[in-house]
Design a protein around this motif. Structure first.
Motif, PDB file in Angstrom:
ATOM      1  N   VAL A  64      52.248  40.092  43.964  1.00 14.60           N
ATOM      2  CA  VAL A  64      53.151  40.907  44.782  1.00 14.60           C
ATOM      3  C   VAL A  64      53.487  42.232  44.117  1.00 14.60           C
ATOM      4  CG1 VAL A  64      54.137  38.984  46.080  1.00 14.60           C
ATOM      5  CG2 VAL A  64      55.154  39.640  43.914  1.00 14.60           C
ATOM      6  N   GLU A  65      53.406  42.285  42.790  1.00 19.45           N
ATOM      7  CA  GLU A  65      53.642  43.515  42.038  1.00 19.45           C
ATOM      8  C   GLU A  65      52.481  43.727  41.068  1.00 19.45           C
ATOM      9  OE1 GLU A  65      57.767  44.499  40.765  1.00 19.45           O
ATOM     10  OE2 GLU A  65      58.102  42.361  41.214  1.00 19.45           O
ATOM     11  N   PRO A  66      51.391  44.306  41.563  1.00 17.06           N
ATOM     12  CA  PRO A  66      50.182  44.418  40.740  1.00 17.06           C
ATOM     13  C   PRO A  66      50.395  45.044  39.364  1.00 17.06           C
ATOM     14  CG  PRO A  66      49.718  45.067  42.983  1.00 17.06           C
ATOM     15  CD  PRO A  66      51.200  44.864  42.893  1.00 17.06           C
ATOM     16  N   LYS A  67      51.222  46.067  39.263  1.00 14.50           N
ATOM     17  CA  LYS A  67      51.389  46.736  37.968  1.00 14.50           C
ATOM     18  C   LYS A  67      52.109  45.859  36.945  1.00 14.50           C
ATOM     19  CE  LYS A  67      50.885  51.390  39.598  1.00 14.50           C
ATOM     20  NZ  LYS A  67      51.433  52.719  39.752  1.00 14.50           N
ATOM     21  N   LYS A  68      52.808  44.826  37.421  1.00 10.61           N
ATOM     22  CA  LYS A  68      53.465  43.889  36.510  1.00 10.61           C
ATOM     23  C   LYS A  68      52.664  42.592  36.379  1.00 10.61           C
ATOM     24  CE  LYS A  68      58.145  45.508  37.365  1.00 10.61           C
ATOM     25  NZ  LYS A  68      59.468  45.158  37.908  1.00 10.61           N
ATOM     26  N   GLU A  69      51.742  42.370  37.299  1.00 14.75           N
ATOM     27  CA  GLU A  69      50.955  41.143  37.275  1.00 14.75           C
ATOM     28  C   GLU A  69      49.513  41.512  36.926  1.00 14.75           C
ATOM     29  OE1 GLU A  69      53.506  38.576  40.455  1.00 14.75           O
ATOM     30  OE2 GLU A  69      52.404  40.298  41.214  1.00 14.75           O
ATOM     31  N   ILE A  70      48.618  41.499  37.879  1.00 11.84           N
ATOM     32  CA  ILE A  70      47.225  41.863  37.616  1.00 11.84           C
ATOM     33  C   ILE A  70      46.883  43.082  38.460  1.00 11.84           C
ATOM     34  CG2 ILE A  70      44.818  41.123  37.779  1.00 11.84           C
ATOM     35  CD1 ILE A  70      45.787  38.284  37.187  1.00 11.84           C
ATOM     36  N   VAL A  71      46.667  44.201  37.790  1.00  9.70           N
ATOM     37  CA  VAL A  71      46.412  45.466  38.477  1.00  9.70           C
ATOM     38  C   VAL A  71      45.055  45.436  39.176  1.00  9.70           C
ATOM     39  CG1 VAL A  71      46.113  47.959  38.199  1.00  9.70           C
ATOM     40  CG2 VAL A  71      47.877  46.763  36.914  1.00  9.70           C
ATOM     41  N   GLU A  72      44.049  44.903  38.507  1.00 13.73           N
ATOM     42  CA  GLU A  72      42.727  44.786  39.115  1.00 13.73           C
ATOM     43  C   GLU A  72      41.915  43.744  38.367  1.00 13.73           C
ATOM     44  OE1 GLU A  72      40.460  48.398  38.862  1.00 13.73           O
ATOM     45  OE2 GLU A  72      40.686  48.532  36.709  1.00 13.73           O
ATOM     46  N   SER A  73      40.945  43.197  39.055  1.00 13.35           N
ATOM     47  CA  SER A  73      39.993  42.284  38.413  1.00 13.35           C
ATOM     48  C   SER A  73      38.701  42.295  39.198  1.00 13.35           C
ATOM     49  CB  SER A  73      40.547  40.859  38.346  1.00 13.35           C
ATOM     50  OG  SER A  73      40.673  40.319  39.641  1.00 13.35           O
ATOM     51  N   PHE A  74      37.611  42.117  38.483  1.00 11.78           N
ATOM     52  CA  PHE A  74      36.298  42.071  39.100  1.00 11.78           C
ATOM     53  C   PHE A  74      35.504  40.925  38.486  1.00 11.78           C
ATOM     54  CE2 PHE A  74      37.654  46.461  39.484  1.00 11.78           C
ATOM     55  CZ  PHE A  74      37.493  46.655  40.840  1.00 11.78           C
ATOM     56  N   PHE A  75      34.716  40.270  39.307  1.00  9.97           N
ATOM     57  CA  PHE A  75      33.855  39.156  38.896  1.00  9.97           C
ATOM     58  C   PHE A  75      32.426  39.640  39.094  1.00  9.97           C
ATOM     59  CE2 PHE A  75      32.549  34.580  40.369  1.00  9.97           C
ATOM     60  CZ  PHE A  75      31.864  34.363  39.201  1.00  9.97           C
ATOM     61  N   TYR A  76      31.687  39.733  38.000  1.00  9.44           N
ATOM     62  CA  TYR A  76      30.301  40.197  38.031  1.00  9.44           C
ATOM     63  C   TYR A  76      29.361  38.997  38.006  1.00  9.44           C
ATOM     64  CZ  TYR A  76      32.413  44.626  36.609  1.00  9.44           C
ATOM     65  OH  TYR A  76      33.170  45.759  36.544  1.00  9.44           O
ATOM     66  N   VAL A  77      28.304  39.041  38.799  1.00 11.42           N
ATOM     67  CA  VAL A  77      27.309  37.971  38.842  1.00 11.42           C
ATOM     68  C   VAL A  77      25.933  38.600  38.647  1.00 11.42           C
ATOM     69  CG1 VAL A  77      26.307  36.098  40.205  1.00 11.42           C
ATOM     70  CG2 VAL A  77      28.742  36.641  40.462  1.00 11.42           C
ATOM     71  N   ASP A  78      25.159  38.037  37.732  1.00  9.63           N
ATOM     72  CA  ASP A  78      23.813  38.553  37.480  1.00  9.63           C
ATOM     73  C   ASP A  78      22.958  37.420  36.909  1.00  9.63           C
ATOM     74  OD1 ASP A  78      21.752  40.379  37.398  1.00  9.63           O
ATOM     75  OD2 ASP A  78      22.567  41.564  35.753  1.00  9.63           O
ATOM     76  N   ASP A  79      21.683  37.499  37.129  1.00  7.00           N
ATOM     77  CA  ASP A  79      20.692  36.578  36.573  1.00  7.00           C
ATOM     78  C   ASP A  79      20.985  35.116  36.912  1.00  7.00           C
ATOM     79  OD1 ASP A  79      19.323  38.710  35.456  1.00  7.00           O
ATOM     80  OD2 ASP A  79      20.483  38.625  33.614  1.00  7.00           O
ATOM     81  N   VAL A  80      20.917  34.799  38.178  1.00 10.43           N
ATOM     82  CA  VAL A  80      21.159  33.442  38.652  1.00 10.43           C
ATOM     83  C   VAL A  80      19.826  32.721  38.795  1.00 10.43           C
ATOM     84  CG1 VAL A  80      22.085  32.048  40.539  1.00 10.43           C
ATOM     85  CG2 VAL A  80      23.205  34.203  39.910  1.00 10.43           C
ATOM     86  N   HIS A  81      19.724  31.558  38.176  1.00  4.95           N
ATOM     87  CA  HIS A  81      18.495  30.775  38.264  1.00  4.95           C
ATOM     88  C   HIS A  81      18.858  29.309  38.425  1.00  4.95           C
ATOM     89  CE1 HIS A  81      14.271  29.810  37.645  1.00  4.95           C
ATOM     90  NE2 HIS A  81      14.698  28.798  36.919  1.00  4.95           N
ATOM     91  N   LEU A  82      18.167  28.629  39.305  1.00  2.00           N
ATOM     92  CA  LEU A  82      18.352  27.194  39.491  1.00  2.00           C
ATOM     93  C   LEU A  82      17.010  26.521  39.239  1.00  2.00           C
ATOM     94  CD1 LEU A  82      20.118  24.799  40.377  1.00  2.00           C
ATOM     95  CD2 LEU A  82      19.450  25.287  42.733  1.00  2.00           C
ATOM     96  N   PHE A  83      16.911  25.784  38.125  1.00  2.00           N
ATOM     97  CA  PHE A  83      15.673  25.071  37.833  1.00  2.00           C
ATOM     98  C   PHE A  83      15.478  24.014  38.906  1.00  2.00           C
ATOM     99  CE2 PHE A  83      17.052  26.725  33.750  1.00  2.00           C
ATOM    100  CZ  PHE A  83      15.897  27.368  33.339  1.00  2.00           C
ATOM    101  N   GLY A  84      14.328  24.021  39.553  1.00  2.00           N
ATOM    102  CA  GLY A  84      14.075  23.109  40.662  1.00  2.00           C
ATOM    103  C   GLY A  84      14.588  23.643  41.986  1.00  2.00           C
ATOM    104  N   GLY A  85      14.964  24.912  42.000  1.00  2.00           N
ATOM    105  CA  GLY A  85      15.458  25.539  43.223  1.00  2.00           C
ATOM    106  C   GLY A  85      14.926  26.944  43.363  1.00  2.00           C
TER     107      GLY A  85
END
Length: 154
Positions: A64-85
């Protein structure tokens, strides 16, 4: 993830197969950059011809108050591999196979196919999703990328 602060319980990253959480972590803290996650998924794919693979950033607690809590966040995803998929576009150099969405609208963002970040683990591109700068987020909101993956038994 991009958040280095000490606050726990606000947001978490998840990997899901067919809606079941197979890995999760709070965004709190400094993991020292990219995390290499290796997960045995045998029990979630056994006997199936196809599964839905999902990467999700979720809000466990309202911001509710980003500057006092979490101002920003990002989740990066790269190089996804599923053996058998057969993961399409797992190197994230293209959008082939990935479906992206955010619920509810106006909180988290799954960035459009034209927006990739230079923060790549390998190659030139990675996928990024997050809550941008100085945004309020409701508890239960999430953003995700997913795809149906064909499973090949050995």
């Amino acid at each position: 993830d991009s958040y280095y602060g000490p606050l726990k319980g606000y947001q978490g990253m998840q990997i899901l197969i067919d809606g079941s959480v197979i890995w999760e972590e709070d965004i709190e803290g400094d993991e020292g950059g990219w995390m290499h996650v290796v997960q045995n998924v045998d029990k979630w794919v056994k006997g199936k011809k196809q599964v839905k693979l999902t990467f999700r950033l979720q809000a466990d607690k309202e911001i509710v108050e980003p500057k006092k809590e979490i101002v920003e966040s990002f989740f990066y995803v790269d190089d996804v591999h599923l053996f058998g998929g057969n993961v399409k576009g797992g190197d994230m150099e293209s959008w082939k196979g990935w479906i992206y969405r955010a619920e509810p609208q106006g909180g988290f963002e799954v960035y459009t196919p034209n927006f990739f970040t230079g923060e790549a683990r390998s190659g030139r591109l990675s996928f990024v999703m997050g809550n941008g700068y100085n945004r309020k987020i409701t508890a239960g909101a999430y953003c995700e990328i997913s795809q149906m993956v064909d499973v090949v038994e050995k």
